[in-house]
Design an enzyme around this catalytic site. Structure first.
Site, PDB file in Angstrom:
ATOM      1  N   LEU A  31       0.855  -1.183   0.000  1.00  0.00           N
ATOM      2  CA  LEU A  31       0.000   0.000   0.000  1.00  0.00           C
ATOM      3  C   LEU A  31       0.892   1.234   0.000  1.00  0.00           C
ATOM      4  O   LEU A  31       1.927   1.259   0.664  1.00  0.00           O
ATOM      5  CB  LEU A  31      -0.896   0.031   1.254  1.00  0.00           C
ATOM      6  CG  LEU A  31      -1.903  -1.110   1.425  1.00  0.00           C
ATOM      7  CD1 LEU A  31      -2.608  -0.972   2.775  1.00  0.00           C
ATOM      8  CD2 LEU A  31      -2.922  -1.129   0.301  1.00  0.00           C
ATOM      9  N   ASP A  32       0.479   2.271  -0.738  1.00  0.00           N
ATOM     10  CA  ASP A  32       1.221   3.521  -0.708  1.00  0.00           C
ATOM     11  C   ASP A  32       1.288   4.050   0.716  1.00  0.00           C
ATOM     12  O   ASP A  32       0.398   3.777   1.537  1.00  0.00           O
ATOM     13  CB  ASP A  32       0.526   4.573  -1.587  1.00  0.00           C
ATOM     14  CG  ASP A  32       0.599   4.241  -3.071  1.00  0.00           C
ATOM     15  OD1 ASP A  32       1.451   3.415  -3.451  1.00  0.00           O
ATOM     16  OD2 ASP A  32      -0.207   4.804  -3.831  1.00  0.00           O
ATOM     17  N   GLN A  33       2.301   4.848   0.993  1.00  0.00           N
ATOM     18  CA  GLN A  33       2.477   5.383   2.343  1.00  0.00           C
ATOM     19  C   GLN A  33       1.250   6.183   2.788  1.00  0.00           C
ATOM     20  O   GLN A  33       0.851   6.132   3.954  1.00  0.00           O
ATOM     21  CB  GLN A  33       3.730   6.256   2.394  1.00  0.00           C
ATOM     22  CG  GLN A  33       4.111   6.703   3.798  1.00  0.00           C
ATOM     23  CD  GLN A  33       5.553   7.168   3.892  1.00  0.00           C
ATOM     24  OE1 GLN A  33       6.425   6.641   3.201  1.00  0.00           O
ATOM     25  NE2 GLN A  33       5.817   8.148   4.729  1.00  0.00           N
TER      26      GLN A  33
END
Length: 277
Positions: A128-130
């Site tokens: 997942l993106d930050q």
């Protein structure tokens, strides 16, 4: 290390590993050479048909993952069995380290949980993106990692996200099929590009407000920033996602939440549906 119950008459170990789980030749060879598959601790003939309900044991050396553990595990575990766990990754936390200095990522916290419970292997199946919070699937042994990786590729793990986007999308649902590639002018940004990677996003509008709407999104592929790029391409960037043309919010953040994971569990032979709160 774990037990599997045969769920159909006549299935052989060879068929389970090669046909049902579709493990790679290397893993299958290693299991055979290590005599890793037994029944009641006795060696088993790999091509012998087994009765439904037969319990077979898997015992093999598992390598240690090299994530440095945090002092405490400060991420929430939403689901766990002996093969995998599903964790709720907080917004602002990276999925995994990108340099030796990254020691507070989601995987560092998960490593602490694993060590606290007597294990030493853990690897994320997707990322997942930050700036995205929500559910992340993690494998607890190499066989699980191999199978879950294939399931991601074959789109049999259904990942659902919720996002609030600018404006009101005209249609109540739709599919975006636009390839995504790197932006030549920006190191981390992605763009819709005919020379990019195949990417498919399904969306459904679930709430409409005055200047925004909430969509539930199902990923068919998992490209970097896929939902963010595709929604911006529609002309409806995620609220607060300034990298993709949205207005800045007071929090300076954007709202993208991985709210559900659903799949047929390859080891338990049952449906698993996990939701994030």
């Amino acid at each position: 290390m774990f037990t599997y119950t045969i769920n159909e008459n006549g299935l052989t170990v060879e068929e389970l590993l090669r046909t049902k789980w579709r493990l790679g030749k290397k893993i299958v060879h290693e299991l055979r050479m290590a005599k890793a598959v037994t029944i009641s601790d006795e060696p088993i003939l790999w091509k012998e048909p087994l009765d439904k309900g037969t319990k077979i044991q898997f015992a093999f050396d598992v390598p240690a993952s090299n994530y440095e553990p945090t002092t405490e595990c400060n991420v929430v575990i939403r689901y766990e069995d002996e093969h995998c766990l599903i964790v709720s990754k907080p917004k602002g936390m990276a999925t995994h380290p990108n340099s030796p200095d990254d020691k507070n990522t989601c995987m560092n916290h998960v490593m602490r949980h694993i060590l606290n419970n007597g294990g030493h292997y853990v690897e994320h199946v997707h990322r997942l993106d930050q700036g995205t919070n929500g559910l992340l699937l993690v494998a607890k042994h190499p066989i699980a990692k191999s199978i879950f990786d294939r399931m991601i590729e074959e789109k049999t793990i259904i990942r659902t996200y919720a996002a609030e986007v600018q404006g009101n999308i005209r249609t109540d649902s739709g599919t975006i099929r636009e390839a995504i590639g790197k932006d030549r002018h920006h190191n981390t940004r992605r763009v819709v590009s005919p020379t990019g990677q195949h990417a498919v996003t399904h969306y459904e509008v679930v709430n409409r407000y005055k200047g925004t709407c909430v969509v539930h999104v199902v990923l068919e592929t998992g490209r970097t920033h896929q939902i963010r790029v595709h929604m911006a391409h529609l002309g409806h960037p995620i609220v607060g996602d300034t990298m993709y043309g949205a207005r800045e919010t007071s929090s300076g953040d954007y709202a993208l939440h991985a709210i559900q994971l659903a799949f047929e569990h390859p080891f338990l032979n049952e449906s698993v549906v996990v939701k994030d709160q």
